[in-house]
Design a protein around this motif. Sequence first.
Motif, mmCIF file in Angstrom:
data_model
loop_
_atom_site.group_PDB
_atom_site.id
_atom_site.type_symbol
_atom_site.label_atom_id
_atom_site.label_comp_id
_atom_site.label_asym_id
_atom_site.label_seq_id
_atom_site.Cartn_x
_atom_site.Cartn_y
_atom_site.Cartn_z
ATOM 1 N N GLY A 84 -11.504 -44.823 -3.109
ATOM 2 C CA GLY A 84 -10.518 -45.554 -3.454
ATOM 3 C C GLY A 84 -10.178 -45.284 -4.680
ATOM 4 O O GLY A 84 -10.136 -44.048 -5.366
ATOM 5 N N LYS A 85 -9.838 -46.338 -5.845
ATOM 6 C CA LYS A 85 -9.601 -45.967 -7.106
ATOM 7 C C LYS A 85 -10.943 -45.608 -8.164
ATOM 8 O O LYS A 85 -11.244 -46.490 -9.014
ATOM 9 C CB LYS A 85 -8.736 -47.147 -7.792
ATOM 10 C CG LYS A 85 -7.573 -47.409 -7.122
ATOM 11 C CD LYS A 85 -6.588 -48.307 -7.656
ATOM 12 C CE LYS A 85 -5.336 -48.468 -6.966
ATOM 13 N NZ LYS A 85 -4.513 -49.661 -7.500
ATOM 14 N N ILE A 86 -11.489 -44.696 -7.822
ATOM 15 C CA ILE A 86 -12.726 -44.158 -8.543
ATOM 16 C C ILE A 86 -12.310 -43.882 -9.975
ATOM 17 O O ILE A 86 -11.315 -43.143 -10.215
ATOM 18 C CB ILE A 86 -13.396 -43.068 -7.820
ATOM 19 C CG1 ILE A 86 -13.964 -43.600 -6.664
ATOM 20 C CG2 ILE A 86 -14.537 -42.520 -8.870
ATOM 21 C CD1 ILE A 86 -14.309 -42.368 -5.706
ATOM 22 N N GLY A 87 -13.158 -44.460 -10.957
ATOM 23 C CA GLY A 87 -12.868 -43.998 -12.392
ATOM 24 C C GLY A 87 -11.865 -45.136 -13.108
ATOM 25 O O GLY A 87 -11.406 -44.848 -14.125
ATOM 26 N N LYS A 88 -11.289 -46.039 -12.053
ATOM 27 C CA LYS A 88 -10.373 -47.094 -12.675
ATOM 28 C C LYS A 88 -10.778 -48.142 -12.395
ATOM 29 O O LYS A 88 -10.309 -49.061 -13.023
ATOM 30 C CB LYS A 88 -8.931 -46.534 -11.845
ATOM 31 C CG LYS A 88 -8.358 -45.401 -12.107
ATOM 32 C CD LYS A 88 -7.017 -45.091 -11.425
ATOM 33 C CE LYS A 88 -6.512 -43.713 -11.595
ATOM 34 N NZ LYS A 88 -5.183 -43.287 -10.875
ATOM 35 N N ILE A 89 -11.478 -48.575 -11.603
ATOM 36 C CA ILE A 89 -12.145 -50.122 -11.525
ATOM 37 C C ILE A 89 -13.701 -50.130 -11.801
ATOM 38 O O ILE A 89 -14.465 -49.436 -11.555
ATOM 39 C CB ILE A 89 -12.029 -50.614 -9.949
ATOM 40 C CG1 ILE A 89 -10.540 -50.508 -9.449
ATOM 41 C CG2 ILE A 89 -12.543 -51.769 -9.828
ATOM 42 C CD1 ILE A 89 -10.498 -50.449 -8.041
#
Length: 218
Positions: free
Chosen positions: A90-95
């Motif tokens: 999914g939103k890897i590096g953002k969560i």
Amino acid sequence: MFSKNFSKKNINLKEKPKYLKNIPSLRFKEYNAEWKLQKLGDISSITTGSKNLKDNDPNGKYPFYIRSKNIEHINSYSYDGEAILIPGDGKIGKIFHYVNGKFDYHQRVYKISDFKNVEGKFIYYYLQKNFLHHALKHSLKATVDSLRLPVIKEMKIYFPTLDEQKRIVSLLSKIDTKISLMEQKYDVIKKSKKIVLQQLYPENISEVKVKYFKINGM
């Protein structure tokens, strides 16, 4: 750019000497030593959870971390302590979630915990700055769809003494608190605007009547 409350002068920062390596561009004036370098897997324990979304309970006692910014609830906990949680897809590096207490986590969420000679929250902020770039280096595409354990373990971490780590964490936590307060004010102002907007303009009575007549076959 620093605000008035967080200027270099107010927080006693100095610029990096050109002859030193492995240190940030700005740091607190009383520290001079170079930062150490180790892999994330050598200074922490990294595992995935065992729960699925079906285990979620809206009335659950404990926080349940899934592959989202949203935190669900659950009636079990598999860990009690300080940890960082990041999604495996999914939103890897953002969560990034930082938690200190009892919680459970999804089978595609990585728990980074049991920190050795480093502050957990120092690593939390370090990952916010550097993890996406690290993950992209190990991806064949311009985005990262999924994350494997070896990639996380191999990430290089530069870190100073525990005392300096605590100073950095304290400063960034204060900035986070200020951001949170400003976001709360923004929400209040946004709601106020909606209320004022509704009161400044009258209802479009003619359109309401047209819809009513059409519904009743007139």
